[in-house]
Design an enzyme around this catalytic site. Structure first.
Site, PDB file in Angstrom:
ATOM      1  CE1 TYR A   1      -3.386  -2.829   0.895  1.00 57.55           C
ATOM      2  CE2 TYR A   1      -2.114  -3.181   2.901  1.00 57.55           C
ATOM      3  CZ  TYR A   1      -3.104  -3.577   2.027  1.00 57.55           C
ATOM      4  OH  TYR A   1      -3.811  -4.725   2.275  1.00 57.55           O
TER       5      TYR A   1
ATOM      6  CD1 TRP B   1      -8.891   2.462   7.481  1.00 53.00           C
ATOM      7  CD2 TRP B   1     -10.222   2.004   9.231  1.00 53.00           C
ATOM      8  NE1 TRP B   1      -9.148   1.115   7.473  1.00 53.00           N
ATOM      9  CE2 TRP B   1      -9.960   0.798   8.530  1.00 53.00           C
ATOM     10  CE3 TRP B   1     -11.026   1.936  10.358  1.00 53.00           C
ATOM     11  CZ2 TRP B   1     -10.480  -0.432   8.932  1.00 53.00           C
ATOM     12  CZ3 TRP B   1     -11.549   0.718  10.767  1.00 53.00           C
ATOM     13  CH2 TRP B   1     -11.273  -0.455  10.064  1.00 53.00           C
TER      14      TRP B   1
ATOM     15  N   GLY C   1     -13.637  -0.737   5.324  1.00 53.57           N
ATOM     16  CA  GLY C   1     -12.299  -1.048   5.831  1.00 53.57           C
ATOM     17  C   GLY C   1     -12.110  -2.550   6.019  1.00 53.57           C
TER      18      GLY C   1
ATOM     19  CG  ASP D   1     -11.008  -4.168   1.839  1.00 53.30           C
ATOM     20  OD1 ASP D   1     -11.420  -3.339   2.659  1.00 53.30           O
ATOM     21  OD2 ASP D   1      -9.925  -4.040   1.239  1.00 53.30           O
TER      22      ASP D   1
ATOM     23  CE1 TYR E   1      -6.425  -7.664   3.379  1.00 55.30           C
ATOM     24  CE2 TYR E   1      -8.420  -7.475   2.093  1.00 55.30           C
ATOM     25  CZ  TYR E   1      -7.251  -6.923   2.567  1.00 55.30           C
ATOM     26  OH  TYR E   1      -6.924  -5.654   2.205  1.00 55.30           O
ATOM     27  CD1 TRP E   2     -10.334  -7.239   5.118  1.00 53.69           C
ATOM     28  CD2 TRP E   2     -10.636  -6.899   7.304  1.00 53.69           C
ATOM     29  NE1 TRP E   2      -9.601  -6.119   5.483  1.00 53.69           N
ATOM     30  CE2 TRP E   2      -9.776  -5.885   6.814  1.00 53.69           C
ATOM     31  CE3 TRP E   2     -10.965  -6.890   8.669  1.00 53.69           C
ATOM     32  CZ2 TRP E   2      -9.251  -4.877   7.615  1.00 53.69           C
ATOM     33  CZ3 TRP E   2     -10.446  -5.889   9.470  1.00 53.69           C
ATOM     34  CH2 TRP E   2      -9.599  -4.908   8.943  1.00 53.69           C
TER      35      TRP E   2
ATOM     36  CD  GLU F   1      -2.581  -6.199   5.209  1.00 53.25           C
ATOM     37  OE1 GLU F   1      -1.838  -6.974   4.555  1.00 53.25           O
ATOM     38  OE2 GLU F   1      -3.487  -5.543   4.684  1.00 53.25           O
TER      39      GLU F   1
HETATM   40  C1  9WN Z   1      -8.354  -1.223  -0.181  1.00 52.31           C
HETATM   41  C2  9WN Z   1      -4.664  -0.018   3.819  1.00 52.31           C
HETATM   42  C3  9WN Z   1      -6.005  -0.662   3.580  1.00 52.31           C
HETATM   43  C4  9WN Z   1      -6.885  -0.664   4.824  1.00 52.31           C
HETATM   44  C5  9WN Z   1      -8.127  -1.505   4.639  1.00 52.31           C
HETATM   45  C6  9WN Z   1      -7.714  -2.885   4.158  1.00 52.31           C
HETATM   46  C7  9WN Z   1      -6.903  -2.782   2.865  1.00 52.31           C
HETATM   47  C8  9WN Z   1      -7.223  -1.934   0.560  1.00 52.31           C
HETATM   48  C9  9WN Z   1      -6.750  -3.122  -0.255  1.00 52.31           C
HETATM   49  O1  9WN Z   1      -5.766  -1.974   3.096  1.00 52.31           O
HETATM   50  O2  9WN Z   1      -7.731  -2.284   1.837  1.00 52.31           O
HETATM   51  O3  9WN Z   1      -8.707  -0.058   0.478  1.00 52.31           O
HETATM   52  O4  9WN Z   1      -6.151  -2.901  -1.308  1.00 52.31           O
HETATM   53  O5  9WN Z   1      -6.984  -4.264   0.131  1.00 52.31           O
HETATM   54  O6  9WN Z   1      -8.822  -3.690   3.956  1.00 52.31           O
HETATM   55  O7  9WN Z   1      -8.840  -1.588   5.846  1.00 52.31           O
HETATM   56  O8  9WN Z   1      -7.282   0.630   5.127  1.00 52.31           O
HETATM   57  O9  9WN Z   1      -4.032  -0.614   4.907  1.00 52.31           O
END
Ligand code: 9WN
Length: 694
Positions: free
Chosen positions: A30, A36, A169, A171, A363-364, A407
């Protein structure tokens, strides 16, 4: 590694992820600013670098949209090409509301910013300086909340909807499955796209392609409607009230009231928002039968009956009524999520573990997330559910220490997944670390914590030497009372120190320890001596913890193992002395492992019978090998063992020796086979967990 070094490591992660203007969640996965994430990151910074904390949120709010919407990603123009989707896909220039000087996405995320801003103020030393920042950001926060209540509040009841799983958040949470499954893509021509995430992280740990197609389909709807909320509302198949998003909003409204107060603004509006949102959540999202809050599908006008950690967030928002909060706690603290003292569970996983599609690594859809547990921890504290709160606090500190700053974490084994060196894991670790340190300081002032023992202390009472009892009677009574105390006050390895302190058995136990002055353990035969010394060690630990008023860890007493002693016969023995004697036994490897040092990393406490000590010791070692102190991953040819084994390098000198040892006690067939075949597994050590086994 001492805790201080983990703090250093966490800070160095934030430093590494800081690009001069903001902190990316992870350099690899990322590489931009997330909405957030930055709020959580600012909370971490607020503990030691107020300027950074302020800068983090300033750069985020600089990219706020003209209508108040705060974008979920602010792109780093110098770092494009590594993530998908980026500005060329979002095309937010189509919107009249997008900011001119920033590249952003076109949706938002849970509005935890006011909450974070208040934390920055509370944690700062220079209140005057931070007050200036509050004045700068307050109107922007109000604008954000006003946007949500104007544009995303269709029934005007304070429930705010989201339009994309990314906005939650969480996903690919199973919560969104029923809504996403309704989207039929068979006749749809999707825009071309290429994922980048599953090339960086194992696809098994990321959302599936079916989910991604729907994510893209939704973004395409937003683009076609030039990001106009009213139009999107009519066309978007994903319109849901998320309990997490709304709880966070409630918490932030409360914070906004306080911020207004500090800078002398009127806060009536925030109070009204708080009240309406929480009232509607209690009325429309709560399910009393299951004892959880559900998301609500606005299109089908019904609750989405999927139980995830988001359903407990009303604790964080201060939204749940007292009776609802009790039900939430009951469900959260059950085998469905994570019970205190349950084996193989680390904090609250993201989804009910008993569900068929629960996953420990995707993941989630089941793993443990630090930000979620951190919010639940705050919520539990708010409702004064102290024991569960402490349980989460401990795990939030423990997971990164033992497995790295990942993460998310495997909900059974704790192993880290997703990207490593993840910013909010580091930031929230820092936040709790400071809390923990402060609580120690408070303790220090009243004389409880980090006591350095200069002189030795004899802990068994004097004056009982005029014993009318024979050594046999003393031994009999000592064994009987130790056994009784363990049976009554130890459950699943957890010791109820408080009840022991008040129990009649403990009084009698103290009395018999006084008589040990007339007792010579060296007169016993080997078996009796072995059982006596192990039981004595374990019982001394309990007695010392109570006498020294240990609160969280035996480490609060510098000298716990060496300076506090029992008088036995003519001599005095510390725990270290007894350990030394036990080292002379032939089966010293398993004896040393079975000692219970009053820590979470100790095996569950059992009484070792004098008749057949070896059988009892074997049981303890089996428990230990089956616990999270020993993790065996046949697929990865890796064995992770407690640092404890490292302390005894002379016995457990290499992976070969450790393998031989584990082989004898592991009960899982697959793991046993692996240990039999793999002669040189990779060996990693798990940090020792010094928290009290209470
Ligand atoms: C899409 C950055 C973000 C968090 C999210 C998490 C993940 C992104 C992704 O990463 O989402 O927004 O590409 O998977 O789900 O909660 O803010 O850490």
């Amino acid at each position: 590694m001492p805790m201080k070094n983990h703090l250093k490591k966490a800070k160095s992660i934030l430093n590494k992820n800081w690009n001069g203007k903001f902190t990316v969640p992870s350099i690899h996965l990322y590489p931009h600013q997330w909405n957030w994430d930055s709020a959580f990151i600012a909370i971490g910074y607020s503990r030691y670098d107020t300027d950074r904390a302020i800068q983090e949120l300033k750069s985020l709010f600089d990219a706020q949209w003209k209508n108040g919407m705060l974008p979920h990603i602010v792109f780093d123009k110098n770092n494009l090409g590594k993530y998908f989707p980026e500005p060329d896909f979002w095309k937010t220039e189509l919107s009249k509301n997008a900011p001119e000087n920033h590249l952003t996405s076109g949706i938002t995320q849970p509005p935890i910013h006011a909450y974070a801003v208040l934390k920055i103020y509370e944690n700062s030393k220079d209140k005057k300086k931070v007050k200036e920042f509050l004045k700068w950001i307050y109107p922007k926060l109000v604008k954000l909340h006003r946007y949500l209540y104007l544009e995303r509040n269709p029934d005007d009841n304070g429930l705010v909807y989201i339009i994309h799983p990314w906005e939650s958040g969480m996903d690919n949470s199973p919560m969104w499955d029923p809504v996403l499954k309704r989207i039929d893509l068979s006749q749809v021509k999707l825009p071309d796209f290429e994922r980048k995430d599953n090339r960086i992280v194992d696809p098994e740990q990321r959302p599936g392609d079916d989910d991604y197609k729907r994510y893209i389909y939704l973004v395409d709807i937003f683009r076609k409607n030039r990001y106009e909320d009213r139009k999107i509302f009519h066309e978007c198949p994903f319109i849901v009230f998320d309990p997490l998003f709304n709880s966070v909003l409630a918490a932030s409204n409360k914070a906004l009231m306080k911020i207004a107060d500090i800078i002398g603004e009127n806060c009536r509006q925030a109070e009204e928002w708080y009240l309406t949102t929480s009232r509607s959540m209690r009325d429309l999202l709560y399910d009393n039968n299951r004892g959880i809050f559900y998301a609500y599908d606005y299109i089908e006008k019904k609750q989405i009956k999927v139980e995830t950690s988001a359903g407990f967030m009303p604790l964080f928002g201060g939204v749940a009524s007292h009776s609802q909060a009790l039900k939430l706690l009951e469900y959260m603290n059950s085998a469905s999520f994570c019970q205190i003292h349950e084996d193989n569970c680390f904090a609250i996983p993201n989804y009910d573990k008993t569900k068929k599609d629960f996953s420990t690594k995707n993941y989630w859809r089941g793993p443990v997330w630090i930000n979620i547990n951190w919010m639940l921890y705050q919520g539990l504290k708010r409702y004064r559910f102290k024991q569960k709160a402490e349980h989460l606090e401990k795990t939030i500190l423990e997971l990164p220490v033992r497995f790295g700053f990942y993460e998310y974490f495997d909900s059974r084994f704790g192993r880290g997944y997703g990207t490593k060196d993840f910013s909010w894991t580091a930031a929230l670790f820092i936040d709790l670390y400071y809390d923990y340190e402060n609580s120690k300081k408070v303790g220090k002032n009243i004389g409880f914590f980090i006591q350095i023992l200069r002189d030795e202390i004899v802990a068994n009472p004097e004056g009982n030497a005029i014993s009318i009892k024979s050594p046999e009677e003393i031994l009999f009574e000592f064994n009987m009372l130790s056994n009784l105390l363990i049976k009554k006050y130890v459950k699943n390895g957890s010791v109820d120190y408080r009840r022991i302190r008040l129990s009649p058995e403990y009084k009698l136990f103290q009395n018999i320890t006084g008589k040990l002055i007339a007792f010579d353990p060296f007169s016993l035969d080997t078996q009796e001596k072995k059982s006596f010394l192990i039981n004595l060690y374990n019982m001394m630990v309990i007695d010392f913890i109570l006498k020294m008023k240990v609160k969280k860890s035996v480490r609060e007493i510098d000298g716990f193992f060496t300076k506090i002693k029992y008088r036995l016969g003519k001599e005095k023995f510390s725990l270290k002395d007894i350990e030394q004697i036990l080292k002379s036994f032939k089966d010293r490897d398993k004896i040393l492992i079975s000692l219970v040092r009053g820590t979470q990393s100790s095996p569950p406490l059992r009484f070792i019978s004098p008749e057949n000590p070896s059988a009892d010791i074997d049981k303890v070692v089996k428990d230990f090998v089956g616990s999270s102190e020993v993790l065996i991953f046949p697929e990865e040819k890796t064995v992770m063992v407690s640092e404890l084994l490292k302390w005894y390098k002379d016995i457990f000198s290499d992976s070969e020796k450790i393998r031989e040892f584990l082989k004898k006690y592991v009960s899982d067939d697959r793991k046993k086979k692996f240990l039999e075949i793999e002669r040189k597994p990779e060996l990693l050590y798990l940090s020792y967990d010094w928290f009290l086994n209470n």
